[in-house]
Design an enzyme around this catalytic site. Structure first.
Site, PDB file in Angstrom:
ATOM      1  N   GLU A   3       0.831  -1.207   0.000  1.00  0.00           N
ATOM      2  CA  GLU A   3       0.000   0.000   0.000  1.00  0.00           C
ATOM      3  C   GLU A   3       0.868   1.260   0.000  1.00  0.00           C
ATOM      4  OE1 GLU A   3      -1.608   2.937   3.006  1.00  0.00           O
ATOM      5  OE2 GLU A   3      -2.052   0.910   3.721  1.00  0.00           O
ATOM      6  N   HIS A   4       1.972   1.229   0.716  1.00  0.00           N
ATOM      7  CA  HIS A   4       2.907   2.359   0.694  1.00  0.00           C
ATOM      8  C   HIS A   4       3.579   2.489  -0.665  1.00  0.00           C
ATOM      9  CE1 HIS A   4       3.527   3.699   5.027  1.00  0.00           C
ATOM     10  NE2 HIS A   4       2.592   2.761   5.127  1.00  0.00           N
TER      11      HIS A   4
END
Length: 325
Positions: free
Chosen positions: A54-55
């Site tokens: 997600e990062h």
């Protein structure tokens, strides 16, 4: 009362789902991409990868650098965010309707084509490590972690979403790529949209330029199937109670100051003026509106009284000259 058209659940040819709600009453629209995979779907060797991925998607794609992603999102004046849970990962945003196609393009690009470069991975792993350490510094979050661990003992559901420091040290670029290919598939993807764009256009923009055969989406896929139709619901029922209450307070903008309305909204959010505290009446009913106005007007009078200058020391008897200074 405003009634929105029927929500629609549309299954695309790729297997992805589009949850579509037309809203012709708002100049803005919202779009989100949900991946039905979270930390519970990780193997022991993959722990922490959902959160790291997600990062990483915001650190560049095959066609956009991290700076270009940030500038493109900033240029449309919208709002966007992402989160990772135990059962899903979500990327979502909202913008004016004229800019929504750009928002859809960007979110679709970062989800499907993250670059996952080694330098960016090194930086983001350090960011995630600091997040894990910050959880250890928070008694509240630590308590929740112990709670889940005890309730779901022996299950991946009881494991922290972000993993541990040891898990993060074991994450590699190749492992993250394999995890992305395994979990970010069309069958596990749900698009959510509310706005005034046609569903065919939303579906086409969400899958445009995808090289994965599973992501193809012919225009005919954007027709709702009869069995996928959802019964109509009021706009008031679709929105959360707190949002409906805030809208109620906002409708009285001409009667109270911005400062007072802010206090009313905070009280509504805290539940002191929510509909369920007024005899279990639905949000936005007459009793709630009257309660909002009574509190707002009472507090407005107090604010005005406190701020009004005291003229008694400057004005003598009727018709007399004011005292100097």
């Amino acid at each position: 009362m405003i009634r929105l058209p029927r929500p629609r659940r549309i299954v695309l040819d790729s297997g992805a789902k589009l949850l579509y709600q037309r809203n012709p009453f708002s100049p803005t629209a919202a779009f989100g991409v949900w991946i039905a995979k979270g930390s519970r779907d990780e193997t022991t060797a993959e722990r922490g990868m959902s959160h790291v991925l997600e990062h990483m998607v915001f650190r560049g794609t095959r066609s956009r650098s991290a700076l270009e992603i940030a500038l493109d999102l900033e240029s449309i004046g919208g709002h966007w965010d992402a989160f990772t849970g135990k059962e899903a990962t979500c990327y979502h945003g909202r913008a004016l309707e004229e800019h929504v196609p750009t928002l859809i393009d960007i979110l679709g690009d970062i989800v499907m084509h993250p670059a996952l470069e080694q330098d960016a991975l090194r930086t983001e792993l350090q960011v995630v490590r600091e997040e894990i350490r910050s959880v250890a510094d928070s008694p509240e979050e630590t308590t929740f972690e112990y709670f889940f661990r005890s309730v779901f003992e022996g299950s991946q559901l009881g494991y922290p979403v972000a993993g541990t420091l040891g898990d993060i040290r074991a994450i590699t670029r190749d492992g993250l790529r394999r995890f992305h290919r395994r979990t970010y598939t069309a069958a596990e993807t749900v698009f959510g949209f509310i706005g005034d764009l046609p569903p065919a256009r939303v579906a086409a923009r969400g899958t445009r330029g995808r090289t994965d055969p599973a992501a193809r989406c012919p225009a005919r896929s954007a027709r709702a199937r009869p069995r996928d139709r959802v019964p109509p619901r009021d706009a008031r029922d679709i929105a959360p109670a707190s949002a409906a209450a805030r809208q109620t307070a906002n409708s009285y903008a001409s009667r109270v100051s911005c400062e007072t309305r802010g206090r009313v909204r905070r009280r509504i959010d805290e539940g002191r003026l929510a509909g369920h505290h007024l005899g279990h009446q639905p949000p936005g009913d007459r009793a709630e509106r009257e309660a909002v106005v009574r509190v707002a007007e009472r507090e407005e009078k107090v604010v005005v009284a406190r701020r009004a200058p005291d003229h008694r020391q400057h004005v003598g008897r009727a018709g007399a000259r004011p005292h100097p200074g």
